[in-house]
Design a protein around this motif. Structure first.
Motif, short mmCIF file in Angstrom:
data_model
loop_
_atom_site.label_atom_id
_atom_site.label_comp_id
_atom_site.label_asym_id
_atom_site.label_seq_id
_atom_site.Cartn_x
_atom_site.Cartn_y
_atom_site.Cartn_z
N LEU A 2 0.83 -1.19 0.00
CA LEU A 2 0.00 0.00 0.00
C LEU A 2 0.87 1.25 0.00
CD1 LEU A 2 -2.82 -0.90 2.56
CD2 LEU A 2 -2.71 -1.34 0.10
N ARG A 3 0.55 2.18 -0.90
CA ARG A 3 1.31 3.42 -0.97
C ARG A 3 0.55 4.58 -0.33
NH1 ARG A 3 4.04 3.28 -7.05
NH2 ARG A 3 5.18 1.31 -6.75
N ASN A 4 -0.68 4.36 0.08
CA ASN A 4 -1.46 5.41 0.71
C ASN A 4 -1.10 5.46 2.19
OD1 ASN A 4 -3.44 7.13 1.77
ND2 ASN A 4 -4.97 6.46 0.27
N LEU A 129 -12.08 4.89 1.69
CA LEU A 129 -10.73 5.29 1.32
C LEU A 129 -9.93 4.16 0.68
CD1 LEU A 129 -9.74 7.44 4.44
CD2 LEU A 129 -10.30 8.27 2.13
N ALA A 130 -10.51 2.98 0.60
CA ALA A 130 -9.80 1.83 0.03
C ALA A 130 -9.91 1.83 -1.49
CB ALA A 130 -10.38 0.53 0.59
N ASP A 131 -8.90 1.31 -2.12
CA ASP A 131 -8.90 1.10 -3.56
C ASP A 131 -9.87 -0.05 -3.86
OD1 ASP A 131 -8.42 0.45 -6.21
OD2 ASP A 131 -6.25 0.67 -6.05
N ALA A 132 -10.88 0.23 -4.66
CA ALA A 132 -11.90 -0.79 -4.92
C ALA A 132 -11.33 -2.02 -5.61
CB ALA A 132 -13.01 -0.18 -5.78
N THR A 133 -10.20 -1.86 -6.32
CA THR A 133 -9.60 -3.00 -7.00
C THR A 133 -8.71 -3.82 -6.08
OG1 THR A 133 -7.66 -1.73 -7.75
CG2 THR A 133 -9.63 -1.71 -9.16
N LEU A 135 -9.53 -4.16 -2.48
CA LEU A 135 -10.27 -3.98 -1.24
C LEU A 135 -9.79 -4.93 -0.14
CD1 LEU A 135 -12.54 -2.42 0.10
CD2 LEU A 135 -14.16 -4.13 -0.74
N GLY A 136 -9.54 -6.19 -0.49
CA GLY A 136 -9.09 -7.15 0.51
C GLY A 136 -7.76 -6.75 1.12
N ALA A 141 -4.89 -4.52 5.82
CA ALA A 141 -3.99 -3.54 6.43
C ALA A 141 -4.69 -2.80 7.55
CB ALA A 141 -3.50 -2.56 5.37
N TRP A 142 -5.96 -2.48 7.35
CA TRP A 142 -6.74 -1.78 8.38
C TRP A 142 -6.85 -2.64 9.63
CZ3 TRP A 142 -8.54 3.21 8.17
CH2 TRP A 142 -9.44 3.59 9.16
#
Length: 210
Positions: A2-4, A129-133, A135-136, A141-142
């Motif tokens: 994840l880069r966010n 805020l998650a990337d829909a592509t 999501l898992g 990470a959350w």
């Protein structure tokens, strides 16, 4: 990977904000039985109050979260509720039995509202805020961020209330409010990074004759 980074920071912050669970399950029983004049059975009554308030207001609170902004503000409102609950808890140590029981009930109601606001905000931020592509990957990470912080919660609550007593409640409430306030700018930063992120590269197709 994840880069966010603001999203990762929010997951860690969310783990800190889930400390209301330790306050209810560990801090409240410890405080009632060792620092107040309330009878021991009051702990069970307060836990039942938590269940009733959660059932009665969960949907109502959840409907207030409709986007990233409202989710972050819900977390911030939860901070105000928990600080208020902490102040009331701190005052109960000096009250006679009946006023103490009433004050403890009010504190648990505020603590439950914190729980509902934090939960609604967490769900909103973790999905919006998650990337829909991916999501898992984002949800994983959350969850990891939350569990890393939560693992320290019970011992921190126990130490704060056992050693600092009333001051411990005030420190916990103030720290919680400060952390909850950070959720708003951090959520907007995460949303900005999400919008600026480059689209995922298309998967390469195998070449060759079928």
């Amino acid at each position: 990977m994840l880069r966010n980074r603001p999203y990762i920071a929010l997951s860690l912050l969310n783990g800190l904000l889930i400390m209301h669970m330790e306050l209810l399950e560990v801090g409240m029983p410890l405080w009632v039985t060792t620092h107040t004049t309330a009878p021991a059975w009051m702990t069970s009554a307060l836990l039942f109050t938590n269940v009733l308030v959660a059932i009665g207001f969960q949907m109502r609170v959840g409907r207030t979260v409709t986007d990233v902004g409202s989710a972050a503000r819900a977390m911030r409102r939860g901070g105000y509720c928990l600080l208020s609950a902490s102040v009331v808890f701190a005052l109960t140590g000096a009250l006679p039995s009946l006023p103490c029981a009433v004050a403890l009930t009010g504190a648990v109601v505020l603590l439950t509202l914190t729980e509902l606001l934090q939960s609604a905000g967490s769900w909103g931020l973790s999905y919006d805020l998650a990337d829909a592509t991916r999501l898992g990957e984002y949800q994983g990470a959350w969850s990891v961020g939350t569990q890393l912080i939560r693992s320290c919660g019970p011992i921190l609550v126990t130490l704060a209330l056992s050693s600092l007593e009333e001051t411990g409640w005030l420190l916990i409430g103030s720290a919680y409010l400060a952390a909850a306030g950070v959720a708003v700018p951090l959520a907007y930063r995460a949303r900005t990074d999400q919008r600026l992120a480059p689209p995922p590269a298309p998967e390469s197709q195998p070449t060759g004759t079928p």
